[in-house]
Scaffold this motif. Structure first.
Motif, PDB file in Angstrom:
ATOM      1  N   ARG A 162       1.058  -1.079  -0.147  1.00 20.73           N
ATOM      2  CA  ARG A 162      -0.068   0.000  -0.069  1.00 20.73           C
ATOM      3  C   ARG A 162       0.943   1.266  -0.117  1.00 20.73           C
ATOM      4  N   TYR A 163       0.226   2.364  -0.601  1.00 19.68           N
ATOM      5  CA  TYR A 163       1.291   3.683  -0.664  1.00 19.68           C
ATOM      6  C   TYR A 163       2.648   3.406  -1.161  1.00 19.68           C
ATOM      7  N   ASP A 164       2.730   2.477  -2.139  1.00 23.13           N
ATOM      8  CA  ASP A 164       4.356   2.110  -2.688  1.00 23.13           C
ATOM      9  C   ASP A 164       4.960   1.624  -1.696  1.00 23.13           C
ATOM     10  N   THR A 165       4.595   0.817  -0.667  1.00 28.07           N
ATOM     11  CA  THR A 165       5.471   0.335   0.460  1.00 28.07           C
ATOM     12  C   THR A 165       4.995  -0.981   0.683  1.00 28.07           C
ATOM     13  N   VAL A 166       5.835  -1.880   1.159  1.00 26.99           N
ATOM     14  CA  VAL A 166       5.292  -3.195   1.474  1.00 26.99           C
ATOM     15  C   VAL A 166       5.300  -3.310   3.027  1.00 26.99           C
ATOM     16  N   PHE A 167       4.166  -3.775   3.620  1.00 25.64           N
ATOM     17  CA  PHE A 167       3.976  -3.748   4.861  1.00 25.64           C
ATOM     18  C   PHE A 167       3.892  -5.076   5.453  1.00 25.64           C
ATOM     19  N   VAL A 168       4.316  -5.269   6.586  1.00 20.84           N
ATOM     20  CA  VAL A 168       4.117  -6.483   7.269  1.00 20.84           C
ATOM     21  C   VAL A 168       3.371  -6.269   8.833  1.00 20.84           C
ATOM     22  N   TYR A 169       2.389  -7.408   8.863  1.00 20.54           N
ATOM     23  CA  TYR A 169       1.235  -7.047   9.848  1.00 20.54           C
ATOM     24  C   TYR A 169       1.244  -8.419  10.584  1.00 20.54           C
ATOM     25  N   HIS A 170       0.628  -8.677  11.616  1.00 23.52           N
ATOM     26  CA  HIS A 170       0.130  -9.798  12.487  1.00 23.52           C
ATOM     27  C   HIS A 170      -1.057  -9.799  12.677  1.00 23.52           C
ATOM     28  N   ASN A 171      -1.669 -10.801  12.806  1.00 21.81           N
ATOM     29  CA  ASN A 171      -3.279 -11.336  13.248  1.00 21.81           C
ATOM     30  C   ASN A 171      -2.689 -12.685  13.958  1.00 21.81           C
ATOM     31  N   GLY A 172      -4.031 -13.135  14.481  1.00 26.24           N
ATOM     32  CA  GLY A 172      -4.061 -14.206  15.089  1.00 26.24           C
ATOM     33  C   GLY A 172      -4.154 -15.396  13.932  1.00 26.24           C
ATOM     34  N   ALA A 173      -3.363 -16.385  14.009  1.00 26.30           N
ATOM     35  CA  ALA A 173      -3.342 -17.414  13.010  1.00 26.30           C
ATOM     36  C   ALA A 173      -4.335 -18.132  12.543  1.00 26.30           C
ATOM     37  N   GLU A 174      -5.448 -18.007  13.321  1.00 25.11           N
ATOM     38  CA  GLU A 174      -6.692 -18.805  12.912  1.00 25.11           C
ATOM     39  C   GLU A 174      -7.806 -17.611  12.322  1.00 25.11           C
ATOM     40  N   SER A 175      -7.213 -16.424  12.093  1.00 21.94           N
ATOM     41  CA  SER A 175      -8.170 -15.528  11.460  1.00 21.94           C
ATOM     42  C   SER A 175      -7.961 -15.726   9.923  1.00 21.94           C
ATOM     43  N   TYR A 176      -8.881 -15.389   9.375  1.00 18.11           N
ATOM     44  CA  TYR A 176      -9.041 -15.472   7.779  1.00 18.11           C
ATOM     45  C   TYR A 176     -10.099 -14.655   7.138  1.00 18.11           C
ATOM     46  N   TYR A 177      -9.627 -14.195   6.135  1.00 18.54           N
ATOM     47  CA  TYR A 177     -10.405 -13.058   5.180  1.00 18.54           C
ATOM     48  C   TYR A 177     -10.452 -13.280   3.904  1.00 18.54           C
ATOM     49  N   ALA A 178     -11.592 -12.846   3.421  1.00 18.44           N
ATOM     50  CA  ALA A 178     -12.005 -13.038   1.743  1.00 18.44           C
ATOM     51  C   ALA A 178     -10.775 -12.383   1.017  1.00 18.44           C
ATOM     52  N   SER A 179     -10.038 -11.512   1.562  1.00 19.04           N
ATOM     53  CA  SER A 179      -9.023 -10.838   0.714  1.00 19.04           C
ATOM     54  C   SER A 179      -7.608 -11.273   1.027  1.00 19.04           C
ATOM     55  N   ARG A 180      -7.408 -12.133   1.981  1.00 18.39           N
ATOM     56  CA  ARG A 180      -6.120 -12.514   2.456  1.00 18.39           C
ATOM     57  C   ARG A 180      -5.894 -13.886   1.762  1.00 18.39           C
ATOM     58  N   GLY A 181      -4.809 -14.512   1.128  1.00 21.27           N
ATOM     59  CA  GLY A 181      -4.678 -15.796   0.665  1.00 21.27           C
ATOM     60  C   GLY A 181      -2.971 -16.107   1.016  1.00 21.27           C
ATOM     61  N   PHE A 182      -2.213 -16.712   0.109  1.00 21.80           N
ATOM     62  CA  PHE A 182      -0.915 -16.810   0.208  1.00 21.80           C
ATOM     63  C   PHE A 182      -0.244 -17.018  -1.234  1.00 21.80           C
ATOM     64  N   ARG A 183       0.964 -16.720  -1.250  1.00 22.69           N
ATOM     65  CA  ARG A 183       1.632 -16.740  -2.431  1.00 22.69           C
ATOM     66  C   ARG A 183       2.838 -18.135  -2.475  1.00 22.69           C
ATOM     67  N   GLY A 184       2.991 -18.760  -3.315  1.00 24.13           N
ATOM     68  CA  GLY A 184       3.753 -19.866  -3.238  1.00 24.13           C
ATOM     69  C   GLY A 184       5.148 -19.782  -4.176  1.00 24.13           C
ATOM     70  N   MET A 185       5.953 -20.581  -3.749  1.00 22.85           N
ATOM     71  CA  MET A 185       7.121 -20.634  -4.694  1.00 22.85           C
ATOM     72  C   MET A 185       7.562 -22.073  -4.858  1.00 22.85           C
ATOM     73  N   LEU A 186       8.192 -22.303  -5.935  1.00 25.06           N
ATOM     74  CA  LEU A 186       8.418 -23.673  -6.460  1.00 25.06           C
ATOM     75  C   LEU A 186       9.817 -23.784  -7.160  1.00 25.06           C
ATOM     76  N   ARG A 187      10.523 -24.449  -6.461  1.00 24.90           N
ATOM     77  CA  ARG A 187      11.995 -24.658  -7.246  1.00 24.90           C
ATOM     78  C   ARG A 187      12.079 -25.877  -8.179  1.00 24.90           C
ATOM     79  N   VAL A 188      12.565 -25.591  -9.256  1.00 28.89           N
ATOM     80  CA  VAL A 188      12.425 -26.667 -10.310  1.00 28.89           C
ATOM     81  C   VAL A 188      13.724 -27.034 -10.840  1.00 28.89           C
TER      82      VAL A 188
END
Length: 188
Positions: A162-188
């Motif tokens: 947001r605002y041309d800046t990468v932010f790191v936040y915290h939340n309870g691990a059990e929380s979930y939101y329609a706008s939060r997912g995850f990105r993955g990485m694969l090494r080949v």
């Protein structure tokens, strides 16, 4: 999941390679000095990795090559969708968090899905490196690998831009939101 389920049909394999190649050629700035034929050769020699890439694509990740490990020679694929992959949103952080929910449980967890797909969830450092290749998660957010000391206390971390800046936040691990997912990485 059975091993035979992790093999693509010839049609799926061909379609996936076309999609990945087109994305690779369209986004050359993400992987300077890497040749598609070298990537394709490596992919064809690792059918289980093709299956994982297929899962990344199927869930909306738009995977692309973002780097090459000079020590191992592995190509590094990452979800490069503009927003957190649609098919991987509304998930809590891990299995422990999923089990702790008494009501309104999400269908899955980020770490559980990543493991089932054969991919790794991004670390904060990897997420920041990805953000140097473009602007990602300007409307969504993505869980990232949480340090053990934070997780032991019940928390988990996620990132966005947001605002041309990468932010790191915290939340309870059990929380979930329609706008939060995850990105993955694969090494080949």
């Amino acid at each position: 999941m059975k091993h035979e389920e992790k093999v693509l049909s010839p049609e799926q394999r061909e379609d996936l390679l076309k999609i990945i190649k087109a994305r690779f050629e369209k986004n050359m700035g993400r992987h300077k000095d890497i040749e598609w034929l070298d990537v394709q050769t490596r992919l064809e020699a690792n059918p289980e990795k093709l299956w994982s890439l297929y899962e990344m694509e199927k869930t909306g990740g738009e995977p692309d090559v973002i780097d090459r490990d000079e020590k191992t020679g592995e190509y590094i694929f990452c979800d490069c969708s503009a927003e957190s992959p649609k098919g991987r949103r509304s998930v809590c952080y891990d299995g422990e968090a999923l089990e702790s929910r008494k009501e309104h449980k999400p269908e899955n967890s980020a770490l559980g899905m990543a493991e089932a797909m054969g991919i790794e969830i991004l670390t904060e450092e990897q997420y920041r490196k990805l953000q140097k290749l473009g602007e990602f998660d300007t409307k969504t957010s993505s869980w990232v690998k949480t340090p053990d000391n934070i997780r032991k206390l019940g928390g988990a971390i996620f990132c966005d831009r947001r605002y041309d800046t990468v932010f790191v936040y915290h939340n309870g691990a059990e929380s979930y939101y329609a706008s939060r997912g995850f990105r993955g990485m694969l090494r080949v």
